[in-house]
Write an enzyme that holds these catalytic residues in place. Sequence first.
Site, mmCIF file in Angstrom:
data_model
loop_
_atom_site.group_PDB
_atom_site.id
_atom_site.type_symbol
_atom_site.label_atom_id
_atom_site.label_comp_id
_atom_site.label_asym_id
_atom_site.label_seq_id
_atom_site.Cartn_x
_atom_site.Cartn_y
_atom_site.Cartn_z
ATOM 1 N N LYS A 1 -50.617 -29.422 31.588
ATOM 2 C CA LYS A 1 -49.176 -29.524 31.334
ATOM 3 C C LYS A 1 -48.653 -30.777 32.010
ATOM 4 C CE LYS A 1 -49.144 -25.428 29.368
ATOM 5 N NZ LYS A 1 -48.656 -25.015 28.069
ATOM 6 N N LYS B 1 -58.166 -27.298 29.799
ATOM 7 C CA LYS B 1 -58.142 -27.432 28.338
ATOM 8 C C LYS B 1 -56.980 -28.273 27.864
ATOM 9 C CE LYS B 1 -56.817 -24.134 25.395
ATOM 10 N NZ LYS B 1 -55.543 -24.533 24.821
ATOM 11 N N ASP C 1 -53.972 -28.760 25.257
ATOM 12 C CA ASP C 1 -53.098 -27.790 24.596
ATOM 13 C C ASP C 1 -53.223 -27.947 23.081
ATOM 14 O OD1 ASP C 1 -51.423 -25.632 24.539
ATOM 15 O OD2 ASP C 1 -50.110 -26.423 26.096
ATOM 16 N N GLU C 2 -52.603 -27.002 22.376
ATOM 17 C CA GLU C 2 -52.803 -26.950 20.917
ATOM 18 C C GLU C 2 -52.349 -28.229 20.226
ATOM 19 O OE1 GLU C 2 -50.723 -24.900 22.568
ATOM 20 O OE2 GLU C 2 -48.742 -25.559 21.898
ATOM 21 N N HIS D 1 -58.239 -22.279 19.566
ATOM 22 C CA HIS D 1 -56.860 -21.987 19.978
ATOM 23 C C HIS D 1 -56.153 -21.432 18.743
ATOM 24 C CE1 HIS D 1 -53.544 -23.082 22.906
ATOM 25 N NE2 HIS D 1 -52.905 -22.561 21.871
ATOM 26 N N LYS E 1 -46.455 -14.234 28.852
ATOM 27 C CA LYS E 1 -45.181 -14.583 28.212
ATOM 28 C C LYS E 1 -45.181 -14.355 26.710
ATOM 29 C CE LYS E 1 -46.404 -19.496 27.484
ATOM 30 N NZ LYS E 1 -46.260 -20.886 27.890
#
Length: 485
Positions: free
Chosen positions: A177, A203, A205-206, A295, A335
């Site tokens: 992030k 990893k 992210d998408e 993912h 979440k």
Amino acid sequence: MDAETQTLTGKERYKSGVLKYKQMGYWEPDYEPKDTDLIACFRITPQDGVDPVEAAAAVAGESSTATWTVVWTDRLTAAEKYRAKAYRVDPVPNSSDQYFAYIAYDLDLFEPGSIANLTASIIGNVFGFKPLKGLRLEDMRLPTAFVKTFQGPATGIVVERERLDKFGRPLLGATVKPKLGLSGRNYGRVVYEALKGGLDFTKDDENINSQPFMDWRERFLYCMEAVNKAQAATGEIKGTYLNVTAATMEDMYERAEFAAELGSNIVMIDLVIGWTAIQSMAKWARRNNMILHLHRAGHSTYTRQKNHGVSFRVIAKWARLAGVDHIHAGTVVGKLEGDPATTRGYYDVCRNEFTEKRLENGLFFDQPWASLNKMMPVASGGIHAGQMHQLIDLLGEDVVLQFGGGTIGHPMGIAAGATANRVALECMIMARNEGRDIVNEGPDILNEAAKSCTPLKQALDTWKDVTFNYASTDTPDYAVTATAA
Ligand SMILES: O=C(COP(=O)(O)O)[C@H](O)[C@H](O)COP(=O)(O)O
Ligand SMILES: [Mg+2]
């Protein structure tokens, strides 16, 4: 049985015009599915006034051989065999307008080893059919004969653990992030800190592919430098899922080959690339000794609402056939959407040698896996170290626990966030192995460990009250005691 429910035969069946689907042979209440049949369970919501049995027959028809009118060319085929057969319609418990329709499909309707072909039938035209308000594919029984035509996970859980030299505990990961905007060099710093601090994986992210702020080659080079340095610093095997998702297959192969050349042990793809591309990448991964991470980007657009779409348990089954090694499968406590009973069903689809029918977990059928490798489920999305006891209790040991914000958001930095997660994991596994009741004693076990681990203390203090308690939308319809079906 009234005349309308009976299959018409001979001249009556083939008179030009419009017959009810029931009369065309798509409703066979006495049909006993063969071991080699594929069986689908659909949730149907007929339009007001539409008979549920006719609606089920129409779904069988439109997902196999039928069109809206009788065609004489049926007679040039083995039509009785090729027609899908709706054979059972049950009202959905606690609902006034929904039904579970069971439909059997002959094996010969499908090309061996092709998810594209399977889905073109089962979820092809039929979801737009006007007489239905909504249609959801709840589950499928894939017969052994069909399962065996697929490669299955390229590497599998057992070999993944051997390659990574990690046993007896969940694997730990983090999504880098912010999702977008970092340069290659700064991105690599995040990867290094997280791996050195104690994670097994980081990893992409998408939505990280190759944007103006960071070309994919920059990312791969800096990430692999970070992996190599972290391995040297810790003496452990590390990995980073390099996202090879791209606009064309050629681009994806180019990126995956570069990842292999740099010595990466894992690459990643997004569900949005489509089933054919996923199957191609799974074959590539097997040929190149690569772990393949999927993912599930995009899935909630069609899996989350119960009245229309495809259940994620079906997506998980198709992914296992298609041949990915990892699949995001929910966290329960994080979440994102995830009812505990429903999520348990997804995890079983990933990890069982044989998945048993359990209606209370949304599993409508026994599912043989015919020695296909197992997929590692990935729990990701809004989780943190303070939930470690719940995560291990709910999700077990063969799982990747992925803390993005829960690593990178740590007040003392990324490496401290990673250390907090690793210590939380190890103390909880030790407590479990000692026979302690981690569900109830979990918070005490964490607080005890935090006394000699400042990063864990800071993580617990920062996130102790963070929970995401909202009602789930995708819950099972049958209670634990249900005996139906
Ligand atoms: O970026 C994240 C998680 O970040 P963080 O750990 O910071 O919340 C992933 O894209 C989601 O977990 C995907 O969801 P799912 O795993 O349900 O498909
Ligand atoms: Mg994400």
